[in-house]
Every structure is written in C-alpha cells, then in structure tokens.
Design an enzyme around this catalytic site. Structure first.
Site, PDB file in Angstrom:
ATOM      1  N   GLU A  86       7.099   0.395   8.786  1.00  0.00           N
ATOM      2  CA  GLU A  86       8.330  -0.373   8.948  1.00  0.00           C
ATOM      3  C   GLU A  86       9.563   0.357   8.421  1.00  0.00           C
ATOM      4  OE1 GLU A  86       8.803  -3.089  10.523  1.00  0.00           O
ATOM      5  OE2 GLU A  86       6.742  -3.711  10.910  1.00  0.00           O
ATOM      6  N   GLU A 117     -14.366   5.407   1.818  1.00  0.00           N
ATOM      7  CA  GLU A 117     -13.738   4.811   0.642  1.00  0.00           C
ATOM      8  C   GLU A 117     -14.570   5.038  -0.617  1.00  0.00           C
ATOM      9  OE1 GLU A 117     -14.312   0.271  -0.200  1.00  0.00           O
ATOM     10  OE2 GLU A 117     -13.837   0.487   1.923  1.00  0.00           O
TER      11      GLU A 117
END
Length: 305
Positions: A86, A117
């Site tokens: 954004e 992960e």
C-alpha cells in the site's frame, strides 16, 4: 520435523469466555468476538512508546536512503506484505522502499511452503535476495514471537548492522530479545484457541499501520493531514488528488485540474505552486531544500527561510 513447545504462550491458551463457542448462535459468536476485539486497542496502547521508537528507526533508514523490510510467516507475513504494497500508491514512494517478505517469497500466496517458516536459514536467504544492507530497518513480525524464519532474518540483519524491531503478541518473545526495539501487544487468548489471525492479527495490523504511516508522515509524505504524494493510477485517485489540492488551497475543482496539469500530476508540487504562488520549477527547488516537507517548502525561497 522438530518439536515445538507452545505451552505457556498467551496466544495458545484457551479463552474462558468462548468455552461454549461450538453451541453459540451466530449472533452470540459475533457479539463475543466484538467484545473480545474491544480489548485490542488497550494492548496496543501500552506499546506506543516502543512503536514510536520503531518509527524513529524507520525514519532514520529512509533518510539515509535505506528501506523498511517486514519479515514474517503465515498471517504475520501476509500482513507485512499488504502494508508494504500500500505504500507506493498512498505515499508515492518507489516500489521496494517498503518490502514485505513472507516465508517462501515476496508474495501473498497461501500455497507457499509452510516448512520454510521453520528454517532460520530461509529467513537469512530471503533477506539476501533483496540485497539487505546496513541502512535498512528490518521488522520481524510473528504473533508467537518464536518463528525460526523470523529469528534467522533478524539475526542476519543484526550481523549486517541493520536497525531492527519486532512485533509479537507474547511477552518476553524470542524475536524481541534479538531486536533493537521489541513491540509486544499482549491481546490475550483468542476466541478460537490458537487462531492468531484474529486478535493477534488485528493488533499486528494496527501496529504496522502506525509504523508505515508515521514513518511516511515524518519524511514529508503529507501536508497537514493530506496525503499529497498520492499516485493517480485510476479515476478514483485522480478525483482524490483534485480533492486534496482543493482542501489544501481552496481552489475550485476546475482550477485544481488546471494546476495539477501544470504540475505534471504531482499534488505536492501543485500545493506548493499554489500556496507559494510560484512556478513548477520554483516549487521543485523549494521542495528539494525542505526535503519534501510542504510546510517548509511554502515558506522557503531558493533554499532559505
């Protein structure tokens, strides 16, 4: 696969208020969730001084030509990637100024290999893939605070002399012990036990909003409370740019369109041109001397007050 001990973590404990979740009505479930969500702001509020410290690290990096890099796995990683995505349209920064790394790559893709992960080495490798340097600020995001991928990334960042921060939802987190600034918003047990995409995720999103927005404001990406570096990529944003210029200067919409055209679409340049009654070239000189801050640019001329 290595054993993972989650015992004692607040994010993994059961919430007494939702013990009968499976027999609640729809209204009872959403009412309970709303009631539990109301506690999130208080948890984030306790961390405001540390969040501000993280902002200061990011501002320092941006002013040095560095970047803000979020690194996380699962929901935490995706939230960082969303925040990063954004920034270019909202603040006009170049793509890559704010980066969101997820275990497995720079994309919001639920099919990414979950086992990455669990690897500290993968965290290091992903930071190497974006050419991490000492000017950057790396922010590790993990609700549990113990994700190996994030730990490995932060350790590598520290080894290069990067500024580091962490965002977790458990106290005394492993990532917090590595980072220069440890943000730990303790939101309590989830309504659905262990589902940290809920309250923990909301808290992390709030903190990320604060860090990116405050960092951009501090580096001149707004005038008053107007986002004067918005990029006009569609009809909605063109209208928003006109509205911002109108709010900042008192111009009519037709006048705003005309000035934006002369400013080559730059709202910031158009605001300075209007308020300082100067040419586009003069506006650019003022903005350069004020490091992009519109208030200063309006009161300057050829680099002086």
């Amino acid at each position: 696969m290595a054993d993972v001990n989650l015992v004692g973590m607040t994010t993994e404990t059961r919430n007494a208020a939702s013990a009968d979740l499976d027999i609640m009505t729809s209204l009872e479930i959403v009412t309970l969730m709303n009631s539990e969500d109301a506690k999130i702001c208080s948890a984030v509020k306790t961390e405001l001084p540390k969040i501000a410290d993280a902002v200061d690290l990011c501002v320092s990096s941006l002013e040095e030509g560095g970047r803000i890099i979020y690194i996380g796995a699962g929901t935490s990683g995706r939230l960082g990637a969303i925040d990063a995505a954004e920034c270019p349209p909202t603040f006009g920064v170049a793509p890559g100024t704010v980066i969101g790394l997820i275990a497995g790559g720079q994309q919001i893709d639920i099919s990414l290999s979950a086992d990455r992960e669990d690897s500290k080495e993968c965290g290091k490798e992903d930071l190497q893939s974006v050419n991490l340097c000492s000017r950057d600020t790396v922010i590790g995001v993990a609700a549990s605070g113990r994700t190996p991928y994030v730990i490995g990334g932060l350790e590598y960042a520290k080894s290069l002399g990067c500024k580091t921060a962490s965002i977790a939802c458990n106290r005394d987190s492993a990532i917090g012990k590595i980072a220069d600034v440890a943000i730990e918003a303790i939101v309590g047990p989830e309504v659905l036990t262990g589902s940290t995409r809920l309250r923990a995720g909301t808290a992390q999103k709030m903190v990320l909003n604060m860090i990116s927005t405050a960092s951009m404001v501090r580096t001149g990406k707004c005038y008053k409370n107007l986002m004067v570096d918005v990029v006009q990529t569609n009809a909605k944003l063109e209208s928003r740019a006109q509205g911002i210029l109108m709010e900042a200067t008192g111009l009519s919409r037709e006048e705003a369109k005309d000035v934006l055209k002369k400013a080559n679409g730059s709202v910031k340049r158009a605001v300075v041109m209007t308020l300082a009654a100067c040419s586009a070239e003069e506006a650019d000189r003022r903005l350069e001397s004020s490091k992009g801050h519109v208030r200063d640019a309006v009161s300057r001329k050829d680099g002086t007050r």
